[in-house]
Each structure stands twice: as structure tokens, then as C-alpha cells.
Design an enzyme around this catalytic site. Structure first.
Site, PDB file in Angstrom:
ATOM      1  N   SER A 198       0.041   2.181   1.509  1.00 51.55           N
ATOM      2  CA  SER A 198       0.659   0.886   1.287  1.00 51.55           C
ATOM      3  C   SER A 198       2.155   0.980   1.484  1.00 51.55           C
ATOM      4  O   SER A 198       2.741   2.052   1.470  1.00 51.55           O
ATOM      5  CB  SER A 198       0.366   0.403  -0.123  1.00 51.55           C
ATOM      6  OG  SER A 198       1.182   1.099  -1.039  1.00 51.55           O
ATOM      7  N   LYS A 199       2.756  -0.163   1.632  1.00 56.00           N
ATOM      8  CA  LYS A 199       4.168  -0.168   1.932  1.00 56.00           C
ATOM      9  C   LYS A 199       4.995   0.456   0.820  1.00 56.00           C
ATOM     10  O   LYS A 199       6.103   0.912   1.032  1.00 56.00           O
ATOM     11  CB  LYS A 199       4.645  -1.598   2.201  1.00 56.00           C
ATOM     12  CG  LYS A 199       4.502  -2.514   1.001  1.00 56.00           C
ATOM     13  CD  LYS A 199       5.019  -3.888   1.360  1.00 56.00           C
ATOM     14  CE  LYS A 199       4.602  -4.908   0.290  1.00 56.00           C
ATOM     15  NZ  LYS A 199       4.822  -6.271   0.714  1.00 56.00           N
ATOM     16  N   ARG A 200       4.443   0.491  -0.356  1.00 51.40           N
ATOM     17  CA  ARG A 200       5.198   1.050  -1.472  1.00 51.40           C
ATOM     18  C   ARG A 200       5.454   2.539  -1.302  1.00 51.40           C
ATOM     19  O   ARG A 200       6.367   3.088  -1.878  1.00 51.40           O
ATOM     20  CB  ARG A 200       4.455   0.808  -2.787  1.00 51.40           C
ATOM     21  CG  ARG A 200       4.264  -0.664  -3.071  1.00 51.40           C
ATOM     22  CD  ARG A 200       3.811  -0.895  -4.486  1.00 51.40           C
ATOM     23  NE  ARG A 200       4.719  -0.295  -5.446  1.00 51.40           N
ATOM     24  CZ  ARG A 200       4.539  -0.349  -6.757  1.00 51.40           C
ATOM     25  NH1 ARG A 200       3.490  -0.960  -7.235  1.00 51.40           N
ATOM     26  NH2 ARG A 200       5.404   0.216  -7.580  1.00 51.40           N
ATOM     27  N   GLY A 224       6.316   3.759   1.451  1.00 46.05           N
ATOM     28  CA  GLY A 224       7.322   3.916   2.483  1.00 46.05           C
ATOM     29  C   GLY A 224       6.788   4.694   3.675  1.00 46.05           C
ATOM     30  O   GLY A 224       7.537   5.136   4.523  1.00 46.05           O
TER      31      GLY A 224
END
Length: 487
Positions: free
Chosen positions: A253-255, A257
RNA sequence: GGCCCCGUGGUCAAGAGGCCUAAGACAUCGCCCUUUCACGGCGGUAACUCGGGUUCGAAUCCCGACGGGGUCACCA
């Protein structure tokens, strides 16, 4: 029949690696069957509109070598390929479904629904739209519409029976309609279709024969099939793909990075390496081959060898692939790609980039490691005299002292114009031999003195050459002081 | 929670009843090569989630448990 697959991302501004892999498989499947790969932008959620997001999609796909045969920019027989531009095409189908009883107008507001939902959930039940507006008479509907009450169109989902379908990866699936179906919204209050509806309409209108998507759609597929049937359309073949995970319990996920294509490009990964690696998360060729060009993937890809279980995205392995791809680059290409990273800490005026590139190429795993590996060339790092100690080379500060003293006049005696690796090598080796020393006992301290670190790209000779005569001598003098102080 | 899917070493995975005292790759560890590191070469550690069946025989088939994931939006 011609195979037609599609990649239908929503323009969020970033290309998720899971999406890249889905696109890849769809592309491979189309190409190996000599079919068409179609790009469609699913932007029915106007609140999520992001400036420039479609360009990110185009750019990523192009750089990955997945060229689409039909799409928003190049057109095609089924255009437009952007859902927001197709707004008018959905409503007639929704109305048709209303007429046939497969859908109905709903005037419930979000608040009303929330209230009823809360009540049901408070009582411990599971909420599902209660068909509240299903039996409105035509007159009531007209009245409400005339009164300006916002409306949606909902699917009239069956409440009994079951739905079965075949998936090319997961096999035969069966769901109880009462459990898997609900009266999902087809047309939103803003007049836009929902993803669920637009997806079905467009896949049919665009002649998609094989629908490839993440396995999160496995359980909503019965609803789509209901729509296909209600419209009298043929259901496409389904190929649901296992999820790409960050670890055993989290999706990428984008969390983290680390979920977007651009994240990896920024770090200095090669697209080819990324694609190669991604192809292997969830699929394998059945033999020991690991390296594939896009053409080879097209050839080798096989839906039957797609995995059903989620795959964890392993940056380690990706990095290994990347290092391999970097090593296989032509020298010039390597330099071209490395130059910006070199420039971060060095200047081509004072450093032989071509030679540096040769030394760095086989040591580069990811380009963003490069500046850190060569920074010592620009500036001698602080280091401890203990670095002169190396048991295998049999050196310590005292030995270093002698070695540096031995080497200083020799290097001083080399003409600036003669400062090349062969000359450096010959003079150094000659003096080492003459002094009856071991190579390591002299070269280790030398390298430490001029680099200030235990590990460098290249040995003492290469480093001395890269540094130039003046800087080399300056650093040796400094090293000598340091070594002396430590004895 | 209901429903659905998945379950071989740390990771990707081969394996579709006997060829499995379970392949390969990454990572990891050790040795060799070497003026360091890296590359390269050689070798090691490490797995069939558990419990019942079925069978002469199960990682492979069945059932259950457990674990993980997904899904239950006017988001896609």
C-alpha cells in the site's frame, strides 16, 4: 474469436505495482493470442479526479513496453475510452433494466439509509439495502422526480437461488444469491454510473473476451453476471489474480512508500528488472528460467500456471534482478544512467566518469546507492586509524606508517601526465617488490589513506588514479599523520 | 460476524498418489579467488500448518481445526 483484454485503471495519479502486474498479465495474454490489449480509464468518481493522472498511466505503460491497441489517446472502434466521456451511454441501459424489472429508481437519501442501517446493525443484523423504493408506482416516481428529489438507480438483486461461474485461475465458484447479491447502485445521484455498472457495460461494448482483475472481485462477480444476463449479454471469461502483498498480512500500500511504480523508478530501479520480477510474483514458467524480455514473457506466459495464493513482494529479489540487469547493460548505457547520480557528489571535470562507471557497474544494485559509494572521492571521510589494522593483510598503524612512507616518494616521482593506472601499477608493484613487502601490506594502508573507508569500488591503484596526483598525495600525508599518532 | 479464497524453507516457488531421505532462485552462513568491496566458484542452514481419514503407499485425494487474505459503499 479474437482475444480482447483490457486494463482499466482509475486515474489516481499513481500506478500501483499490483496494477502494473495486472496490466502486464492482461497484455501478455492478449499478445500471445494475437489479440488486442485495450486501455480504458475508469474515472466515474469525479471527486477523485487528479490532474495529470492519465498521463501517469500512459507514461508507465509505455515505459513498461505495454503498448495498447485501443485507448483514449489513440482511439479505436469502441471509443471513447474514458468513462466520464461515455456518461450518456450508460443511462439507456439502466433504463432498460428498470423496464425489465432488473433495476429500479431509489429516492432514499444517504442519511435515511444510514439511519436504517444503524438500526439493523444495532440489532445485530447485517445491513443490506432494504428495497425500500422497489415498489414505487410510476406516478410516485414521476412526482418525486418532478419535486427534484435526487435519485439513483439500483439493481434489483435476486434474493434466492445461487450463481455459479468459472474462473480460469480459481476454478468453479458458487455463491448463494441472498448472500452475494445486494441492490447495488448502478447510477449515482450525479448521473454517473458506478464502477460496478460502467465496468460491465464497457466490457461488453468494447468486446472484452477475458476480464483480468484482482481477486478482490471474486465475490462481486455474481452481481456482474446478473447484469450481463439481464441485458442478454454473453459473460466474459474471468481471470482473477492473487493479491500482491507487502508481507503475510498486509497488501502493498502507499503507506509503505513502496507501492508505486514511480517509487521504484525514483530509487533507481530499471523498468525491465521490475517487470521481470513482477511477472514472477504469482506466475512461473514451470522451469528454472528467471530472465525474460517482454517478448519472451509473451511467449512463456500461461494462465494455467497462475498461482492462487497471494505473493509477497520481495524487494530483495527485485534488487537482485536489478543488479543483474545493470551488469548486463552496455557500458555507455550504464554511464548514461549513472551520470545524474555521479553528478550529485562529483563533477566530470575532476573525475574520469567513464572509468568510474566501469568500476561501479558491477557493484551497483540500485542507482540510489551510488552517491553514497563514491562520495569519498569528493571528500575524504573522517576515519579511525584502526582502519589501518587488517589481520589478513597483516597491517596496523605502524605498518601503515612504513608503507605510506615507502610509497610517497614513488608517487611523487610520477609525472602528472603519467598518472595512469598502468604506470601507477608498475611503479607501485616495483617498489613493493624491492622493499620485499607483501602487496596487501602496502596497498591496504594506501587505499585506506586515500579513501578513508574499508570498502571502495576498486583498489588502491584505481582510487589513486581517480583522485589524481595532488589529492592522492595530500590524503597520503594526512593518513601518515593519523597512522603515526596511533602508533 | 456471514460468505469466498488461500496454506511447501525468511521470500518467490517446482511438485498434479509411489521418481520426494521435497528441485531451483533470492536472502542468510562458511570456504575459495582477490590490494578492499563487489563479481565469480564451491559448500552449509532452512519447508510440506495441525489433526483425522482414504490407500499397500499422501506434500499431492477427502473432512475438520487453525492461520492468513478478500468481500459485505452513491470507491474503484
Amino acid at each position: 474469436m479474437e482475444v480482447r483484454t483490457r486494463f482499466a485503471p482509475s486515474p489516481t495519479g499513481f500506478m500501483h505495482l499490483g496494477g502494473v502486474r495486472t496490466a502486464l498479465y492482461a497484455y501478455l495474454y492478449a499478445k500471445q493470442n494475437h489479440g488486442k490489449f485495450i486501455l480504458r480509464i475508469e474515472d466515474t468518481d469525479q471527486e477523485r479526479y487528479v490532474e495529470g493522472a492519465t498521463e501517469v498511466i500512459y507514461d508507465t505503460l509505455r515505459r513498461c513496453g505495454m503498448n495498447w491497441d485501443e485507448g483514449p489517446d489513440i482511439g479505436g472502434p469502441c471509443g471513447p475510452y474514458i468513462q466520464s466521456e461515455r456518461k450518456a451511454t450508460y443511462m439507456p441501459y439502466a433504463e432498460q433494466l428498470v423496464k425489465s424489472g432488473h433495476a429500479y429508481y431509489c429516492f432514499c437519501s444517504k442519511e435515511e439509509i444510514d439511519q436504517r442501517r444503524a438500526k439493523v446493525e444495532a440489532a445485530g443484523g447485517t445491513w443490506k439495502y432494504d428495497k425500500h423504493c422497489l415498489h414505487l408506482s410510476p406516478e410516485e416516481i414521476e412526482e418525486k422526480k418532478a419535486a427534484g428529489i435526487p435519485w439513483t438507480i439500483r439493481m434489483n438483486a435476486p434474493t434466492e437461488g445461487e450463481t455459479s461461474y468459472h474462473d480460469m485461475v480459481f476454478g468453479d465458484m458458487t455463491f448463494q444469491n441472498a448472500e452475494a447479491m445486494d441492490d447495488m447502485v448502478l447510477i449515482k445521484q450525479d448521473g454517473m454510473p458506478t464502477y460496478n455498472f460502467a465496468n460491465v457495460i464497457d466490457d461488453h461494448l468494447m468486446g472484452i473476451t477475458h476480464v483480468m482483475r484482482g481477486m478482490e472481485y471474486l465475490s462481486s462477480t455474481p452481481r456482474y453476471n446478473y447484469l450481463y444476463n439481464a441485458l442478454g449479454w454473453e459473460i466474459p471469461a474471468y481471470i482473477h489474480l492473487p493479491t500482491v502483498m507487502r508481507d503475510a498480512t498486509h497488501k502493498l500500500s502507499k503507506r509503505d512508500g513502496d507501492a508505486y511504480y514511480s517509487d521504484f523508478m525514483d530509487k533507481g530501479y530499471l523498468t525491465e528488472a521490475l517487470i521481470n520480477y513482477l511477472a514472477l510474483v504469482g506466475w512461473n514458467p514451470g522451469d528454472d528460467r528467471e530472465f525474460f524480455t517482454m517478448d519472451e514473457l509473451v511467449e512463456a506466459f500461461d494462465v494455467k500456471r497462475l498461482s492462487k495464493s497471494p505473493g509477497i513482494f520481495d524487494v530483495n529479489k527485485l534488487t537482485w534482478f536489478n543488479a543483474e540487469y545493470i551488469r548486463r547493460l552496455p557500458k555507455e548505457k550504464y554511464l548514461e544512467l549513472a551520470r545524474p547520480w555521479f553528478d550529485q557528489v562529483l563533477s566530470e571535470d575532476s573525475t574520469d566518469y567513464a572509468r568510474l562507471a566501469e568500476l561501479m557497474q558491477e557493484r551497483t544494485e540500485v542507482f540510489n546507492q551510488v552517491p553514497g559509494m563514491i562520495r569519498f572521492l569528493a571528500e575524504l571521510p573522517e576515519y579511525d586509524a584502526e582502519l589501518f589494522t587488517h589481520k589478513k593483510m597483516k597491517t596496523n598503524p605502524a605498518v601503515a606508517c612504513e608503507a605510506l612512507q615507502l610509497v610517497t616518494p614513488v608517487l611523487e616521482g610520477i609525472d602528472e601526465a603519467q598518472w595512469t593506472e598502468p604506470v601507477l601499477h608498475d611503479r607501485l608493484m616495483a617498489c613493493i617488490q624491492e622493499a620485499g613487502r607483501k602487496n596487501g601490506a602496502v596497498l591496504w594502508p594506501l587505499r585506506i589513506a586515500i579513501s578513508g573507508q574499508a570498502s571502495t569500488p576498486g583498489g588502491a591503484i584505481e582510487i589513486a588514479y581517480l583522485l589524481g596526483k595532488e589529492e592522492t598525495l595530500r590524503r597520503i600525508a594526512l593518513g601518515l599523520e593519523k597512522a603515526r599518532a596511533a602508533c
